[in-house]
Scaffold this active site. Structure first.
Site, PDB file in Angstrom:
ATOM      1  N   LEU A  66      -6.455  -7.774  16.645  1.00 49.74           N
ATOM      2  CA  LEU A  66      -7.067  -6.835  17.581  1.00 49.74           C
ATOM      3  C   LEU A  66      -6.510  -5.432  17.380  1.00 49.74           C
ATOM      4  O   LEU A  66      -5.512  -5.236  16.682  1.00 49.74           O
ATOM      5  CB  LEU A  66      -6.846  -7.348  19.009  1.00 49.74           C
ATOM      6  CG  LEU A  66      -7.406  -8.765  19.231  1.00 49.74           C
ATOM      7  CD1 LEU A  66      -6.761  -9.440  20.416  1.00 49.74           C
ATOM      8  CD2 LEU A  66      -8.910  -8.720  19.367  1.00 49.74           C
ATOM      9  N   LYS A 169       6.953  -4.953  10.530  1.00 53.51           N
ATOM     10  CA  LYS A 169       5.716  -4.192  10.305  1.00 53.51           C
ATOM     11  C   LYS A 169       5.853  -2.753  10.804  1.00 53.51           C
ATOM     12  O   LYS A 169       5.477  -1.804  10.122  1.00 53.51           O
ATOM     13  CB  LYS A 169       4.556  -4.900  11.009  1.00 53.51           C
ATOM     14  CG  LYS A 169       3.292  -4.100  11.169  1.00 53.51           C
ATOM     15  CD  LYS A 169       2.604  -3.776   9.857  1.00 53.51           C
ATOM     16  CE  LYS A 169       1.369  -2.940  10.145  1.00 53.51           C
ATOM     17  NZ  LYS A 169       0.359  -2.989   9.183  1.00 53.51           N
TER      18      LYS A 169
END
Length: 180
Positions: A66, A169
């Site tokens: 998302l 990340k």
């Protein structure tokens, strides 16, 4: 290996090709996107679900990809309303570490498992199944998800407990922002 029923929520620029790779591999797949038009192309081999609850009900492992914290919060609020005991949730979105840890905790309270598995790569590696996937979570949960993650990525790195995948990340994104 037990073939599990998969669900994929979020069929945007990254999620669509990632889910397609699961479909091409022949896994039983249900997909959901709030804009149903984005599910085009999944009709023949996969099930397009009408809502999040329906998708979760028909899946053992649910992947989500998302756009941001708000979208992830909204989806997982709905997920947490159902019977999710024994299910595994794999969030591949780039979101805050705080939200990742909160979702992991709430899912575990309800008897579900969670791994954060954000990706490095863009739409081309997503389509080619060559993303780099950084995983935070329990080793046994990664083991359960690995056959499916391998269809989406060329490299799967287990970097520690929940929250460490997204931390890796975000660190990469920060580093890249300093050199470009």
């Amino acid at each position: 290996m037990k073939i599990e029923k998969l669900g994929f929520i979020g069929l945007g620029n990254m999620g669509h090709p990632m889910a397609k790779n699961l479909e091409k591999a022949g896994f039983p797949l249900s997909v959901y996107n709030r804009n149903r038009a984005k599910a085009a192309g999944f009709e023949e081999q996969s099930m397009i679900r009408e809502g999040i609850a329906e998708l979760v009900e028909h899946a053992d492992i649910v992947f989500s990809m998302l756009t941001n914290d708000e979208a992830v919060s909204e989806v997982y609020e709905k997920i947490l309303q159902g019977d999710i005991k024994g299910k595994l949730f794999v969030d591949m979105s780039t979101i805050s570490r705080e939200l990742t840890l909160s979702i992991a905790s709430k899912l575990k309270e309800k008897g579900a498992a969670f791994i954060d598995a954000p990706v490095a790569g863009s739409t081309k590696p997503a389509a080619e199944g060559t993303l780099i996937i950084m995983v935070g979570g329990e080793q046994e949960d990664l083991h359960r998800a690995r056959p499916y993650l391998e269809q989406m990525g060329k490299s799967i790195k287990h970097v520690g407990e929940n929250g460490q995948g997204i931390a890796a990340k975000l660190a990469i994104n920060y580093f890249l922002s300093t050199i470009y």
